[in-house]
Design a protein around this motif. Structure first.
Motif, PDB file in Angstrom:
ATOM      1  N   ALA A  51       0.838  -1.198   0.000  1.00 43.33           N
ATOM      2  CA  ALA A  51       0.000   0.000   0.000  1.00 43.33           C
ATOM      3  C   ALA A  51       0.872   1.246   0.000  1.00 43.33           C
ATOM      4  CB  ALA A  51      -0.912   0.013   1.230  1.00 43.33           C
ATOM      5  N   GLN A  52       0.569   2.161  -0.918  1.00 36.21           N
ATOM      6  CA  GLN A  52       1.260   3.450  -0.892  1.00 36.21           C
ATOM      7  C   GLN A  52       0.870   4.227   0.359  1.00 36.21           C
ATOM      8  OE1 GLN A  52      -0.025   4.960  -4.772  1.00 36.21           O
ATOM      9  NE2 GLN A  52       2.104   4.956  -5.443  1.00 36.21           N
ATOM     10  N   ASN A  53       1.831   4.978   0.887  1.00 36.78           N
ATOM     11  CA  ASN A  53       1.588   5.710   2.123  1.00 36.78           C
ATOM     12  C   ASN A  53       2.153   7.127   2.020  1.00 36.78           C
ATOM     13  OD1 ASN A  53       0.532   5.860   4.736  1.00 36.78           O
ATOM     14  ND2 ASN A  53       2.517   5.432   5.668  1.00 36.78           N
ATOM     15  N   ASP A  54       1.931   7.763   0.874  1.00 38.34           N
ATOM     16  CA  ASP A  54       2.384   9.145   0.667  1.00 38.34           C
ATOM     17  C   ASP A  54       1.260  10.088   1.066  1.00 38.34           C
ATOM     18  OD1 ASP A  54       4.784   8.252  -0.287  1.00 38.34           O
ATOM     19  OD2 ASP A  54       4.219   8.337  -2.396  1.00 38.34           O
ATOM     20  N   ASN A  55       1.410  10.740   2.225  1.00 38.69           N
ATOM     21  CA  ASN A  55       0.351  11.596   2.754  1.00 38.69           C
ATOM     22  C   ASN A  55       0.463  13.046   2.326  1.00 38.69           C
ATOM     23  OD1 ASN A  55      -0.884   9.501   4.287  1.00 38.69           O
ATOM     24  ND2 ASN A  55       0.728   9.693   5.820  1.00 38.69           N
ATOM     25  N   VAL A  56       1.584  13.440   1.735  1.00 38.39           N
ATOM     26  CA  VAL A  56       1.771  14.829   1.328  1.00 38.39           C
ATOM     27  C   VAL A  56       1.209  15.007  -0.077  1.00 38.39           C
ATOM     28  CG1 VAL A  56       3.464  16.670   0.952  1.00 38.39           C
ATOM     29  CG2 VAL A  56       3.819  14.995   2.777  1.00 38.39           C
ATOM     30  N   TRP A  57       0.533  16.137  -0.281  1.00 42.88           N
ATOM     31  CA  TRP A  57      -0.093  16.399  -1.563  1.00 42.88           C
ATOM     32  C   TRP A  57       0.944  16.536  -2.667  1.00 42.88           C
ATOM     33  CZ3 TRP A  57      -5.033  16.260  -3.023  1.00 42.88           C
ATOM     34  CH2 TRP A  57      -5.360  16.806  -4.270  1.00 42.88           C
ATOM     35  N   PRO A  58       0.725  15.890  -3.862  1.00 43.22           N
ATOM     36  CA  PRO A  58      -0.424  15.035  -4.184  1.00 43.22           C
ATOM     37  C   PRO A  58      -0.267  13.654  -3.552  1.00 43.22           C
ATOM     38  CG  PRO A  58       1.060  15.151  -6.053  1.00 43.22           C
ATOM     39  CD  PRO A  58       1.624  16.074  -5.013  1.00 43.22           C
ATOM     40  N   VAL A  59      -1.321  13.216  -2.890  1.00 41.72           N
ATOM     41  CA  VAL A  59      -1.264  11.965  -2.137  1.00 41.72           C
ATOM     42  C   VAL A  59      -1.277  10.767  -3.081  1.00 41.72           C
ATOM     43  CG1 VAL A  59      -2.405  13.000  -0.149  1.00 41.72           C
ATOM     44  CG2 VAL A  59      -3.778  11.840  -1.895  1.00 41.72           C
ATOM     45  N   HIS A  60      -0.777   9.644  -2.580  1.00 43.54           N
ATOM     46  CA  HIS A  60      -0.788   8.390  -3.331  1.00 43.54           C
ATOM     47  C   HIS A  60      -1.227   7.287  -2.377  1.00 43.54           C
ATOM     48  CE1 HIS A  60       2.131  10.902  -5.592  1.00 43.54           C
ATOM     49  NE2 HIS A  60       1.550  10.345  -6.637  1.00 43.54           N
ATOM     50  N   TYR A  61      -2.362   6.670  -2.689  1.00 43.03           N
ATOM     51  CA  TYR A  61      -2.915   5.637  -1.819  1.00 43.03           C
ATOM     52  C   TYR A  61      -3.348   4.403  -2.605  1.00 43.03           C
ATOM     53  CZ  TYR A  61      -3.186   9.316   1.744  1.00 43.03           C
ATOM     54  OH  TYR A  61      -2.889  10.325   2.635  1.00 43.03           O
ATOM     55  N   ASP A  62      -2.685   4.092  -3.705  1.00 43.79           N
ATOM     56  CA  ASP A  62      -2.994   2.867  -4.433  1.00 43.79           C
ATOM     57  C   ASP A  62      -2.547   1.654  -3.605  1.00 43.79           C
ATOM     58  OD1 ASP A  62      -3.836   4.546  -6.371  1.00 43.79           O
ATOM     59  OD2 ASP A  62      -2.536   3.795  -7.950  1.00 43.79           O
ATOM     60  N   ARG A  63      -3.229   0.534  -3.797  1.00 48.54           N
ATOM     61  CA  ARG A  63      -2.912  -0.691  -3.077  1.00 48.54           C
ATOM     62  C   ARG A  63      -3.012  -1.870  -4.039  1.00 48.54           C
ATOM     63  NH1 ARG A  63      -6.807  -1.620   1.437  1.00 48.54           N
ATOM     64  NH2 ARG A  63      -5.084  -2.473   2.650  1.00 48.54           N
ATOM     65  N   VAL A  64      -2.139  -2.849  -3.842  1.00 47.74           N
ATOM     66  CA  VAL A  64      -2.167  -4.049  -4.673  1.00 47.74           C
ATOM     67  C   VAL A  64      -2.042  -5.279  -3.787  1.00 47.74           C
ATOM     68  CG1 VAL A  64      -1.224  -2.948  -6.742  1.00 47.74           C
ATOM     69  CG2 VAL A  64       0.330  -3.985  -5.055  1.00 47.74           C
ATOM     70  N   ALA A  65      -2.637  -6.377  -4.251  1.00 51.53           N
ATOM     71  CA  ALA A  65      -2.461  -7.692  -3.630  1.00 51.53           C
ATOM     72  C   ALA A  65      -1.534  -8.500  -4.526  1.00 51.53           C
ATOM     73  CB  ALA A  65      -3.802  -8.395  -3.465  1.00 51.53           C
ATOM     74  N   VAL A  66      -0.540  -9.152  -3.929  1.00 51.03           N
ATOM     75  CA  VAL A  66       0.500  -9.838  -4.703  1.00 51.03           C
ATOM     76  C   VAL A  66       0.570 -11.302  -4.293  1.00 51.03           C
ATOM     77  CG1 VAL A  66       2.942  -9.878  -5.333  1.00 51.03           C
ATOM     78  CG2 VAL A  66       1.832  -7.696  -4.802  1.00 51.03           C
ATOM     79  N   ASP A  67       0.569 -12.169  -5.286  1.00 51.19           N
ATOM     80  CA  ASP A  67       0.832 -13.594  -5.075  1.00 51.19           C
ATOM     81  C   ASP A  67       2.341 -13.788  -5.199  1.00 51.19           C
ATOM     82  OD1 ASP A  67       1.077 -16.310  -5.044  1.00 51.19           O
ATOM     83  OD2 ASP A  67      -0.393 -16.705  -6.624  1.00 51.19           O
ATOM     84  N   ILE A  68       3.020 -13.975  -4.066  1.00 54.77           N
ATOM     85  CA  ILE A  68       4.489 -14.002  -4.115  1.00 54.77           C
ATOM     86  C   ILE A  68       5.029 -15.287  -4.715  1.00 54.77           C
ATOM     87  CG2 ILE A  68       4.705 -12.436  -2.149  1.00 54.77           C
ATOM     88  CD1 ILE A  68       5.472 -14.902  -0.470  1.00 54.77           C
TER      89      ILE A  68
END
Length: 516
Positions: free
Chosen positions: A369-386
């Motif tokens: 999960a992206q955790n960039d809280n400063v504008w412009p924010v980034h909150y994309d998330r992915v599920a990964v099969d390792i």
């Protein structure tokens, strides 16, 4: 200018305007028998019973009664709620500068001594952290926000409860720089100041203080704005300068009121923002807001973490409002899996700092999960099969409902991280301004005290009661259901308002009995 028991300053009658205020502060307000502006000498009828006696005609209904009711409400909000607001302002001011305080206290853990050419694999960094701290399990790994920051290996340790042990590792040398007990990524100092601002470090019971402040802040601000802008006497109220700037030629209580009100006007937008965003994550009003999000399908889209062919679908709800939470697995995860998940997320376009969380069980995928809280924010998330490095599911910030986006961004702005240092400065100015407005409000209350030799008091009297009996019928018909609806949406506001009304009615009954 302080008022003493000496001869009061004389003010021309045609320059006497009501004592309204813009934001919280115990200004006595204007009444039908308003007191003088300086020495605080008040008419005996300033708080006289409004209920007509036998043989007396019932007061006529008028729109001026709406103004009188707002004055009394604003007064009691200032007297009774302003202490909560003052504490919230001062604790919020302290919390605003936690990024700088963290660097000052925990710089050795948070920063690297020398920036290298390329970071070591996460598996190597995790192995170093686990060698130094073998307790618990690896809950997540947070990549460095910048080239001079350390990697954070978050460990789930049962004896810490809802807190975690975070090990800080130099990403270029895999050297362990230290460890801290954290709460959803927050350092001990930030956690303590956060709790102080939210609940005075008193737990769930203490949260009532902050919800009282947030619930009444917008009431005091909105009511004060209406009173100040809608002044009916004097030419200053008809110009923008008269609303935005205090009258420097005024003295005594009028001078104090000018600074109180004009400062409140400048702060009004920021105060309303803090009230609204604070309520969204409060205890009772926040629960109502959650129901609204459910009703309008305004929650963030859930990430499906079920691996293909799994019997039961899984959804990841591990996000924590405002802190970037971390999950945890029941058994310690393979350190190599973190590199596989991170590489897949980077290939999928997830840049910046990310939180890599191992799978909860064998049937679930890892999450990044992206955790960039400063504008412009980034909150994309992915599920990964390792097992093969494939992305099995994804949620994008762009796909979040508008209401969820506003709530998320509002929380980040409330915490002072959305726009970096600029955000911190703005919040600090608002906190200091609110503190000054409250102090001016109490000063006005003191300046309006009676100072005649035959009648003295430490503070001024409250505005007249009984204005609701003179309200126009349309106001009563529309206002009572509106207040009831607000009391349901904001339970703490409703309960405290009911309490104010009961106390006010009892005090009025006692005074009428004494007068009789």
């Amino acid at each position: 200018m302080s008022q003493t028991s000496q001869r009061p300053e004389q003010v021309p009658q045609n320059d006497h305007d009501p004592a309204e205020a813009t934001t919280p502060g115990p200004d006595t307000g204007s009444t039908a028998t308003d007191s003088t502006e300086t020495g605080g000498q008040e008419s005996d009828s300033a708080d006289s019973p409004a209920k007509p006696g036998p043989g007396q005609p019932r007061p006529a209904r008028s729109w001026e009664a709406v103004r009188h009711l707002l004055v009394r409400l604003h007064f009691y909000a200032g007297v009774l709620v302003a202490p909560f607001l003052l504490v919230a302002a001062l604790t919020g001011l302290a919390y605003t500068f936690t990024p700088q305080l963290d660097q000052l206290l925990y710089g050795d853990q948070l920063r690297v001594e020398r920036v290298g050419d390329a970071p070591r694999p996460l598996a190597e960094q995790i192995a170093a952290a686990r060698a130094a701290h073998p307790e618990g399990t690896t809950a997540s790994v947070i990549t460095p926000p910048g080239p001079e920051d350390t990697t954070r290996v978050v460990l789930a340790v049962p004896e810490l409860g809802d807190k975690q042990r975070t090990v800080f590792v130099d990403p270029y040398t895999a050297e362990v720089r230290g460890e801290l007990t954290t709460w959803y990524g927050s350092t001990p100092l930030t956690t303590w100041l956060d709790d102080l601002h939210r609940n005075l470090n008193l737990g769930e019971t203490g949260r009532l203080y902050s919800e009282v402040a947030a619930s009444w802040l917008w009431v005091a601000v909105a009511g004060g704005l209406v009173l100040w802008i809608g002044r009916s006497r004097g030419q200053r109220a008809k110009s923008a300068r008269g609303v935005l700037l205090p009258d420097r030629g005024a003295r005594g209580v009028r001078r104090t009121r000018g600074w109180h009100a004009a400062t409140g006007v400048w702060l009004a937008l920021g105060l309303l923002f803090l009230s609204a965003t604070g309520l969204t994550w409060s205890n009772y009003a926040g629960e109502r807001f959650g129901r609204l999000l459910d009703a309008v399908n305004g929650n963030a889209p859930a990430l499906n973490t079920a691996l293909p062919g799994a019997e039961a679908p899984a959804e990841d709800h591990s996000e924590h409002a405002g802190h970037g939470g971390s999950g945890g697995a029941t058994a310690d995860a393979d350190p190599a899996g973190f590199d596989t998940a991170l590489a897949a997320a980077r290939d999928a376009g997830l840049g910046g700092t990310v939180v890599v969380t191992p799978a909860a069980d064998a049937a679930s995928a890892w999450t990044v999960a992206q955790n960039d809280n400063v504008w412009p924010v980034h909150y994309d998330r992915v599920a990964v099969d390792i097992s093969d490095g494939e992305i099995t599911s994804r949620t994008r910030w762009a796909d979040h409902p508008a209401l969820n986006k506003l709530s998320k961004l509002g929380v980040q702005g409330h915490m002072g991280v959305l726009f970096g240092v600029v955000n911190q400065i703005v919040l600090a100015v608002i906190a200091l301004g609110l503190t000054a407005v409250i102090v001016w409000g109490y000063r006005m209350w003191w300046q309006r005290r009676p100072t005649r030799a035959d009648r003295t008091a430490p503070v001024g009297r409250a505005p007249e009661r009984g204005a609701w009996r003179r309200l126009p019928l349309p106001v009563l018909v529309l206002g009572i259901p509106a207040v009831a609806a607000l009391g349901w949406a904001l339970p703490v506001l409703g309960v405290t308002l009911a309490g104010f009304l009961v106390v006010d009615a009892v005090v009025g009954a006692v005074r009428r009995h004494r007068t009789a």
